[in-house]
Design a protein around this motif. Structure first.
Motif, PDB file in Angstrom:
ATOM      1  N   GLU A  93     -48.745 -36.326  -9.451  1.00  0.00           N
ATOM      2  CA  GLU A  93     -49.545 -35.191  -8.978  1.00  0.00           C
ATOM      3  C   GLU A  93     -48.657 -34.148  -8.307  1.00  0.00           C
ATOM      4  N   GLU A  94     -47.712 -34.595  -7.489  1.00  0.00           N
ATOM      5  CA  GLU A  94     -46.832 -33.673  -6.776  1.00  0.00           C
ATOM      6  C   GLU A  94     -45.923 -32.914  -7.743  1.00  0.00           C
ATOM      7  N   ILE A  95     -45.395 -33.617  -8.731  1.00  0.00           N
ATOM      8  CA  ILE A  95     -44.572 -32.956  -9.751  1.00  0.00           C
ATOM      9  C   ILE A  95     -45.384 -31.877 -10.465  1.00  0.00           C
ATOM     10  N   TYR A  96     -46.592 -32.231 -10.840  1.00  0.00           N
ATOM     11  CA  TYR A  96     -47.468 -31.286 -11.536  1.00  0.00           C
ATOM     12  C   TYR A  96     -47.723 -30.045 -10.684  1.00  0.00           C
ATOM     13  N   GLN A  97     -48.044 -30.242  -9.424  1.00  0.00           N
ATOM     14  CA  GLN A  97     -48.376 -29.122  -8.541  1.00  0.00           C
ATOM     15  C   GLN A  97     -47.171 -28.215  -8.301  1.00  0.00           C
ATOM     16  N   SER A 103     -48.952 -24.663  -7.697  1.00  0.00           N
ATOM     17  CA  SER A 103     -49.931 -24.384  -6.649  1.00  0.00           C
ATOM     18  C   SER A 103     -49.360 -24.612  -5.260  1.00  0.00           C
ATOM     19  N   ILE A 104     -48.250 -25.324  -5.177  1.00  0.00           N
ATOM     20  CA  ILE A 104     -47.556 -25.521  -3.898  1.00  0.00           C
ATOM     21  C   ILE A 104     -46.066 -25.275  -4.115  1.00  0.00           C
ATOM     22  N   PRO A 105     -45.343 -24.846  -3.057  1.00  0.00           N
ATOM     23  CA  PRO A 105     -43.917 -24.520  -3.214  1.00  0.00           C
ATOM     24  C   PRO A 105     -43.081 -25.737  -3.602  1.00  0.00           C
ATOM     25  N   LYS A 106     -42.018 -25.457  -4.319  1.00  0.00           N
ATOM     26  CA  LYS A 106     -41.059 -26.508  -4.636  1.00  0.00           C
ATOM     27  C   LYS A 106     -40.314 -26.933  -3.368  1.00  0.00           C
ATOM     28  N   ASP A 107     -39.797 -28.169  -3.365  1.00  0.00           N
ATOM     29  CA  ASP A 107     -38.947 -28.625  -2.270  1.00  0.00           C
ATOM     30  C   ASP A 107     -37.650 -27.823  -2.267  1.00  0.00           C
ATOM     31  N   THR A 108     -37.057 -27.673  -1.106  1.00  0.00           N
ATOM     32  CA  THR A 108     -35.739 -27.043  -0.987  1.00  0.00           C
ATOM     33  C   THR A 108     -34.734 -28.116  -0.592  1.00  0.00           C
ATOM     34  N   PHE A 154     -37.805 -37.354  -6.360  1.00  0.00           N
ATOM     35  CA  PHE A 154     -37.315 -36.348  -7.313  1.00  0.00           C
ATOM     36  C   PHE A 154     -35.797 -36.274  -7.299  1.00  0.00           C
ATOM     37  N   ILE A 155     -35.228 -36.322  -6.097  1.00  0.00           N
ATOM     38  CA  ILE A 155     -33.779 -36.171  -5.963  1.00  0.00           C
ATOM     39  C   ILE A 155     -33.067 -37.401  -6.497  1.00  0.00           C
ATOM     40  N   GLU A 156     -33.587 -38.568  -6.195  1.00  0.00           N
ATOM     41  CA  GLU A 156     -33.012 -39.798  -6.724  1.00  0.00           C
ATOM     42  C   GLU A 156     -33.034 -39.790  -8.255  1.00  0.00           C
ATOM     43  N   ALA A 157     -34.190 -39.447  -8.816  1.00  0.00           N
ATOM     44  CA  ALA A 157     -34.340 -39.462 -10.272  1.00  0.00           C
ATOM     45  C   ALA A 157     -33.431 -38.441 -10.929  1.00  0.00           C
ATOM     46  N   VAL A 233     -35.832 -26.814  -5.486  1.00  0.00           N
ATOM     47  CA  VAL A 233     -34.838 -25.746  -5.567  1.00  0.00           C
ATOM     48  C   VAL A 233     -33.576 -26.217  -4.851  1.00  0.00           C
ATOM     49  N   LEU A 234     -32.417 -26.052  -5.477  1.00  0.00           N
ATOM     50  CA  LEU A 234     -31.153 -26.483  -4.907  1.00  0.00           C
ATOM     51  C   LEU A 234     -30.457 -25.285  -4.252  1.00  0.00           C
ATOM     52  N   VAL A 235     -30.066 -25.448  -2.980  1.00  0.00           N
ATOM     53  CA  VAL A 235     -29.384 -24.374  -2.245  1.00  0.00           C
ATOM     54  C   VAL A 235     -28.089 -24.925  -1.655  1.00  0.00           C
ATOM     55  N   GLU A 236     -27.187 -24.036  -1.282  1.00  0.00           N
ATOM     56  CA  GLU A 236     -25.907 -24.461  -0.677  1.00  0.00           C
ATOM     57  C   GLU A 236     -26.126 -24.883   0.771  1.00  0.00           C
TER      58      GLU A 236
END
Length: 236
Positions: A93-97, A103-108, A154-157, A233-236
């Motif tokens: 569900e979280e991946i879909y959203q 409908s919700i922001p991506k993780d940073t 998500f990060i592990e995968a 989203v990947l940031v420095e």
């Protein structure tokens, strides 16, 4: 908004393959996601989803499946169990959203955080009879459970799938770099007790791989390639 069951049916169920195969030690289950060379969603990216399925769903979903003779029934039973798995479907569900419905922001996620997870897949498995370290890259023996207080599926995968898919890619020579880093540990006496040596060597390999340019570049390249599919989203 699409409900959990609908999301599972639309994006997950049709991509799952599970069947019984024969091996030297007897029958075993093959469980994986179908790979699409031009994926329209992250649910079509095999090793990413397979990692989530193996590590963030109940082991009970696979119980008794080897006792079923018909592969179609095996698949039907497994999918039914997985569709009812609360932990797995919360992640779905979280991946879909975050990546499809948006409908919700991506993780940073910071690059250093991603590297900190990625290095956990490089393991010192044992000390050989010759006194050297035996090294492995493996999903089944990583130390994430014992080192990460808060799990980040998500990060592990993403880290695991990126490493495994490119382990022998000549553009990075990652396996050679890993073997070289492992050999560097021979130059330092890390202890007399074998268990203590392995524990110290494991910590050392994390730091050595964290500073490995090939690993950093691989993760950045894979992120750029899959950015449009990912729930972060990947940031420095």
């Amino acid at each position: 908004m699409v409900g959990q069951t609908t999301i599972f049916d639309k994006y997950v169920s049709e991509n799952i393959e599970i069947y019984k195969a024969s091996g030297e030690k007897g029958p075993y289950l093959v469980n994986r996601f179908k790979e699409n060379k031009h994926p329209k969603s992250i649910f079509e990216y095999d090793r990413f989803c397979n990692y989530l399925m193996l590590h963030f769903s109940s082991k009970e979903n696979r119980e008794g499946l080897l006792e079923i003779e018909d592969n179609q029934k095996i698949e039907a039973v497994y999918k039914k169990r997985l569709a009812a798995d609360t932990l797995f479907n919360t992640i779905v569900e979280e991946i879909y959203q975050k990546s499809i419905e948006k409908s919700i922001p991506k993780d940073t996620i910071k690059q250093v955080e991603l590297l900190g997870i990625a290095v956990k897949f490089f393991s010192i498995s044992k000390i050989t009879p010759e006194g050297t370290y035996s090294v492995k890259v493996c999903v089944g023996i990583n130390d994430i459970k014992s080192t990460e207080l808060v799990r980040k599926p998500f990060i592990e995968a993403f880290a695991f799938s990126s490493i495994i898919n490119n382990l022998r890619n000549p553009a990075y020579n990652l396996i050679d770099s890993f073997m070289k880093r492992g050999k560097e540990l021979y130059e330092v006496n890390l202890g007399i007790n074998e268990n203590e040596r392995i524990l110290r060597a494991q910590g050392a390999i994390y730091f050595l791989m964290k500073n490995e340019p090939a690993l950093r570049q691989l993760l950045l390249d894979e992120y750029k390639r899959l950015e449009y599919l990912l729930p972060f989203v990947l940031v420095e």
